[in-house]
Design an enzyme around this catalytic site. Structure first.
Site, PDB file in Angstrom:
ATOM      1  N   SER A  14       0.843  -1.196   0.000  1.00  9.43           N
ATOM      2  CA  SER A  14       0.000   0.000   0.000  1.00  9.43           C
ATOM      3  C   SER A  14       0.878   1.246   0.000  1.00  9.43           C
ATOM      4  O   SER A  14       1.724   1.417   0.890  1.00  9.43           O
ATOM      5  CB  SER A  14      -0.893   0.015   1.243  1.00  9.43           C
ATOM      6  OG  SER A  14      -1.417   1.320   1.407  1.00  9.43           O
ATOM      7  N   HIS A  39      -1.439  -1.215  -4.096  1.00 16.04           N
ATOM      8  CA  HIS A  39      -2.683  -0.904  -3.392  1.00 16.04           C
ATOM      9  C   HIS A  39      -2.724   0.608  -3.130  1.00 16.04           C
ATOM     10  O   HIS A  39      -1.783   1.171  -2.549  1.00 16.04           O
ATOM     11  CB  HIS A  39      -2.710  -1.688  -2.082  1.00 16.04           C
ATOM     12  CG  HIS A  39      -3.982  -1.582  -1.317  1.00 16.04           C
ATOM     13  ND1 HIS A  39      -5.111  -2.326  -1.609  1.00 16.04           N
ATOM     14  CD2 HIS A  39      -4.307  -0.827  -0.238  1.00 16.04           C
ATOM     15  CE1 HIS A  39      -6.066  -2.024  -0.741  1.00 16.04           C
ATOM     16  NE2 HIS A  39      -5.611  -1.109   0.097  1.00 16.04           N
ATOM     17  N   ASP A  41      -4.800   3.635  -1.358  1.00 17.06           N
ATOM     18  CA  ASP A  41      -5.804   3.910  -0.327  1.00 17.06           C
ATOM     19  C   ASP A  41      -6.346   5.326  -0.459  1.00 17.06           C
ATOM     20  O   ASP A  41      -5.657   6.293  -0.152  1.00 17.06           O
ATOM     21  CB  ASP A  41      -5.169   3.730   1.059  1.00 17.06           C
ATOM     22  CG  ASP A  41      -5.015   2.268   1.418  1.00 17.06           C
ATOM     23  OD1 ASP A  41      -6.005   1.520   1.309  1.00 17.06           O
ATOM     24  OD2 ASP A  41      -3.898   1.872   1.805  1.00 17.06           O
ATOM     25  N   MET A  43      -8.787   8.147   0.803  1.00 15.96           N
ATOM     26  CA  MET A  43      -9.548   8.542   2.007  1.00 15.96           C
ATOM     27  C   MET A  43     -10.013   9.991   1.863  1.00 15.96           C
ATOM     28  O   MET A  43      -9.249  10.843   1.385  1.00 15.96           O
ATOM     29  CB  MET A  43      -8.655   8.427   3.247  1.00 15.96           C
ATOM     30  CG  MET A  43      -8.045   7.051   3.435  1.00 15.96           C
ATOM     31  SD  MET A  43      -7.160   6.949   5.000  1.00 15.96           S
ATOM     32  CE  MET A  43      -6.272   5.409   4.786  1.00 15.96           C
ATOM     33  N   HIS A  72      -8.607   1.137  -3.298  1.00 15.54           N
ATOM     34  CA  HIS A  72      -9.501   0.946  -2.152  1.00 15.54           C
ATOM     35  C   HIS A  72     -10.121   2.295  -1.780  1.00 15.54           C
ATOM     36  O   HIS A  72      -9.439   3.167  -1.240  1.00 15.54           O
ATOM     37  CB  HIS A  72      -8.640   0.370  -1.003  1.00 15.54           C
ATOM     38  CG  HIS A  72      -9.362   0.197   0.293  1.00 15.54           C
ATOM     39  ND1 HIS A  72      -8.695  -0.071   1.474  1.00 15.54           N
ATOM     40  CD2 HIS A  72     -10.691   0.242   0.627  1.00 15.54           C
ATOM     41  CE1 HIS A  72      -9.569  -0.192   2.461  1.00 15.54           C
ATOM     42  NE2 HIS A  72     -10.784   0.011   1.976  1.00 15.54           N
ATOM     43  N   MET A  74     -12.125   4.604   0.436  1.00 15.91           N
ATOM     44  CA  MET A  74     -12.682   4.787   1.783  1.00 15.91           C
ATOM     45  C   MET A  74     -13.322   6.157   1.777  1.00 15.91           C
ATOM     46  O   MET A  74     -12.800   7.131   2.354  1.00 15.91           O
ATOM     47  CB  MET A  74     -11.549   4.693   2.827  1.00 15.91           C
ATOM     48  CG  MET A  74     -11.076   3.271   3.043  1.00 15.91           C
ATOM     49  SD  MET A  74      -9.482   3.193   3.854  1.00 15.91           S
ATOM     50  CE  MET A  74      -8.402   3.217   2.439  1.00 15.91           C
ATOM     51  N   MET A 143     -11.302  -6.230   5.738  1.00 19.33           N
ATOM     52  CA  MET A 143     -10.517  -5.286   6.539  1.00 19.33           C
ATOM     53  C   MET A 143     -10.155  -5.950   7.861  1.00 19.33           C
ATOM     54  O   MET A 143     -11.037  -6.337   8.639  1.00 19.33           O
ATOM     55  CB  MET A 143     -11.312  -4.005   6.821  1.00 19.33           C
ATOM     56  CG  MET A 143     -11.562  -3.106   5.619  1.00 19.33           C
ATOM     57  SD  MET A 143     -10.074  -2.620   4.739  1.00 19.33           S
ATOM     58  CE  MET A 143      -9.180  -1.708   6.005  1.00 19.33           C
ATOM     59  N   GLY A 148      -8.707   3.660   7.714  1.00 20.09           N
ATOM     60  CA  GLY A 148      -8.364   5.041   8.046  1.00 20.09           C
ATOM     61  C   GLY A 148      -6.894   5.329   8.264  1.00 20.09           C
ATOM     62  O   GLY A 148      -6.447   6.423   7.966  1.00 20.09           O
ATOM     63  N   PHE A 149      -6.157   4.356   8.779  1.00 18.09           N
ATOM     64  CA  PHE A 149      -4.748   4.617   9.092  1.00 18.09           C
ATOM     65  C   PHE A 149      -3.904   3.371   8.849  1.00 18.09           C
ATOM     66  O   PHE A 149      -4.384   2.250   9.055  1.00 18.09           O
ATOM     67  CB  PHE A 149      -4.579   5.036  10.563  1.00 18.09           C
ATOM     68  CG  PHE A 149      -5.334   6.291  10.896  1.00 18.09           C
ATOM     69  CD1 PHE A 149      -4.778   7.541  10.650  1.00 18.09           C
ATOM     70  CD2 PHE A 149      -6.617   6.223  11.411  1.00 18.09           C
ATOM     71  CE1 PHE A 149      -5.483   8.702  10.933  1.00 18.09           C
ATOM     72  CE2 PHE A 149      -7.346   7.379  11.693  1.00 18.09           C
ATOM     73  CZ  PHE A 149      -6.774   8.624  11.455  1.00 18.09           C
ATOM     74  N   GLY A 150      -2.650   3.603   8.481  1.00 19.73           N
ATOM     75  CA  GLY A 150      -1.704   2.505   8.389  1.00 19.73           C
ATOM     76  C   GLY A 150      -1.139   2.194   9.767  1.00 19.73           C
ATOM     77  O   GLY A 150      -1.349   2.945  10.722  1.00 19.73           O
ATOM     78  N   GLY A 151      -0.444   1.071   9.867  1.00 17.24           N
ATOM     79  CA  GLY A 151       0.297   0.742  11.088  1.00 17.24           C
ATOM     80  C   GLY A 151      -0.530   0.280  12.269  1.00 17.24           C
ATOM     81  O   GLY A 151      -0.050   0.304  13.400  1.00 17.24           O
ATOM     82  N   ASP A 181      -6.536  -6.680   4.388  1.00 14.15           N
ATOM     83  CA  ASP A 181      -5.917  -5.353   4.458  1.00 14.15           C
ATOM     84  C   ASP A 181      -5.843  -4.860   5.897  1.00 14.15           C
ATOM     85  O   ASP A 181      -6.877  -4.688   6.555  1.00 14.15           O
ATOM     86  CB  ASP A 181      -6.774  -4.387   3.620  1.00 14.15           C
ATOM     87  CG  ASP A 181      -6.155  -3.011   3.467  1.00 14.15           C
ATOM     88  OD1 ASP A 181      -5.008  -2.804   3.909  1.00 14.15           O
ATOM     89  OD2 ASP A 181      -6.842  -2.140   2.884  1.00 14.15           O
ATOM     90  N   GLY A 182      -4.608  -4.639   6.370  1.00 13.11           N
ATOM     91  CA  GLY A 182      -4.403  -4.027   7.676  1.00 13.11           C
ATOM     92  C   GLY A 182      -3.643  -4.910   8.644  1.00 13.11           C
ATOM     93  O   GLY A 182      -4.057  -6.038   8.948  1.00 13.11           O
ATOM     94  N   GLY A 183      -2.484  -4.417   9.082  1.00 14.24           N
ATOM     95  CA  GLY A 183      -1.709  -5.155  10.078  1.00 14.24           C
ATOM     96  C   GLY A 183      -1.076  -6.434   9.547  1.00 14.24           C
ATOM     97  O   GLY A 183      -0.740  -7.331  10.318  1.00 14.24           O
ATOM     98  N   GLY A 203       1.222  -2.270   4.067  1.00 11.92           N
ATOM     99  CA  GLY A 203       1.710  -0.897   3.968  1.00 11.92           C
ATOM    100  C   GLY A 203       3.006  -0.734   4.716  1.00 11.92           C
ATOM    101  O   GLY A 203       4.098  -0.806   4.162  1.00 11.92           O
ATOM    102  N   SER A 204       2.894  -0.548   6.050  1.00 18.30           N
ATOM    103  CA  SER A 204       4.088  -0.262   6.848  1.00 18.30           C
ATOM    104  C   SER A 204       5.092  -1.415   6.834  1.00 18.30           C
ATOM    105  O   SER A 204       6.297  -1.186   6.894  1.00 18.30           O
ATOM    106  CB  SER A 204       3.685   0.088   8.283  1.00 18.30           C
ATOM    107  OG  SER A 204       2.767  -0.843   8.788  1.00 18.30           O
TER     108      SER A 204
HETATM  109  C1  DX5 Z   1      -6.052   1.220   6.159  1.00 17.28           C
HETATM  110  C2  DX5 Z   1      -5.665   0.979   4.727  1.00 17.28           C
HETATM  111  C3  DX5 Z   1      -4.568   0.004   4.545  1.00 17.28           C
HETATM  112  C4  DX5 Z   1      -3.260   0.434   5.127  1.00 17.28           C
HETATM  113  C5  DX5 Z   1      -2.582  -0.783   5.656  1.00 17.28           C
HETATM  114  O1  DX5 Z   1      -7.122   2.079   6.195  1.00 17.28           O
HETATM  115  O2  DX5 Z   1      -6.766   0.508   3.996  1.00 17.28           O
HETATM  116  O3  DX5 Z   1      -4.418  -0.357   3.190  1.00 17.28           O
HETATM  117  O4  DX5 Z   1      -2.406   1.021   4.202  1.00 17.28           O
HETATM  118  O5  DX5 Z   1      -1.458  -0.389   6.370  1.00 17.28           O
HETATM  119  P1  DX5 Z   1      -0.664  -1.398   7.284  1.00 17.28           P
HETATM  120  O6  DX5 Z   1      -0.231  -2.545   6.397  1.00 17.28           O
HETATM  121  O7  DX5 Z   1       0.467  -0.577   7.793  1.00 17.28           O
HETATM  122  O8  DX5 Z   1      -1.608  -1.868   8.351  1.00 17.28           O
HETATM  123 ZN    ZN Z   2      -6.448  -0.365   1.901  1.00 17.12          ZN
END
Ligand code: DX5
Ligand code: ZN
Length: 231
Positions: A14, A39, A41, A43, A72, A74, A143, A148-151, A181-183, A203-204
């Site tokens: 991402s 990917h 994102d 928002m 994606h 959002m 999800m 909303g946020f990475g990490g 998607d996420g974590g 992502g992270s």
């Molecule tokens: C969260 C995003 C994800 C995000 C994942 O709202 O949809 O795509 O980038 O980030 P990580 O992999 O760091 O959880």
């Molecule tokens: Zn995403």
């Protein structure tokens, strides 16, 4: 082996965690490191508190990579922006089922543009919001954090939804992609694949480091190993 289990494991970094001052370099580096998709994102500061980017950035990324763009949304009222994101070069366009009135109509609108249609829900919404439309869905995104946020930390309980969608797709003979998607990291990638997912967003875990190739390989290898154990 089942139909979905035969699908290739794909890794989708991402760009949310990329260095936006060097986006061209970042997306090319991820592609060269073995990413299967990018990917993106989107928002809007309304559906989710954060604001990222719109179709212009998707169009810019498209110019620099050959791998598919996994977009994606959002955003509130995603149906209003389908044309813009399809025309910007999305290969797979996903929206939140909880953000629309008529899931089927939005899926149809995306497919009419010749783009693969995907749907998702936040962890506190059920997959029943879209299960009736599975025949019209190319990809389900589960999800594993709140959008909303990475990490953020992976919510393991969301894997029950991956299993539900996987079993339902098997029952109906549908070869849809199931993405998480996420974590997602080296450890949780295995949990996702063992539950039935074949596409992993990270992502992270990828962009947060200087070792894109190694991290992408770890994700792929761990996912493949855990899926093999399950089969
Ligand atoms: C969260 C995003 C994800 C995000 C994942 O709202 O949809 O795509 O980038 O980030 P990580 O992999 O760091 O959880
Ligand atoms: Zn995403």
């Amino acid at each position: 082996m089942t139909e979905t289990a035969e699908k290739k494991i794909e890794i989708a970094p991402s760009i949310l965690s990329a260095d936006f001052s060097n986006l061209e370099r970042e997306v090319k580096a991820a592609q060269d490191a073995g990413a299967d998709r990018m990917h993106c994102d989107v928002m809007d500061g309304h559906f989710v508190p954060n604001i990222t980017f719109g179709p212009l950035v998707v169009e810019a990324v498209k110019k620099h990579v050959a791998i598919p763009l996994d977009v994606h949304l959002m955003i509130t009222d995603p149906e209003k922006y389908i044309d813009a994101f399809c025309d910007a070069g999305s290969d797979i366009l996903m929206f939140h089922a909880e953000a629309v009135e008529n899931v089927g109509a939005v899926l149809q609108k995306i497919r009419k543009k010749g783009v693969r249609a995907g749907v998702t829900v936040n962890p506190d919404y059920p997959v029943e919001l879209f299960l009736d439309h599975l025949e019209m869905i190319d990809q389900v995104l589960i999800m594993s954090v709140y959008a909303g946020f990475g990490g953020q930390k992976f919510i393991t309980e969301t894997m029950d939804k991956v299993k539900t969608v996987y079993n339902e797709a098997q029952k109906r003979g549908l070869a849809i992609d199931i993405e998480v998607d996420g974590g997602v990291n080296g450890e949780t990638a295995g949990i996702c694949a063992a539950s039935g997912a074949n596409v992993l967003v990270a992502g992270s875990y990828v962009f947060g480091t200087g070792e894109y190739q190694r991290r992408i390989s770890i994700l792929r290898e761990n996912a493949q190993a855990c899926r093999a154990q399950r089969a």
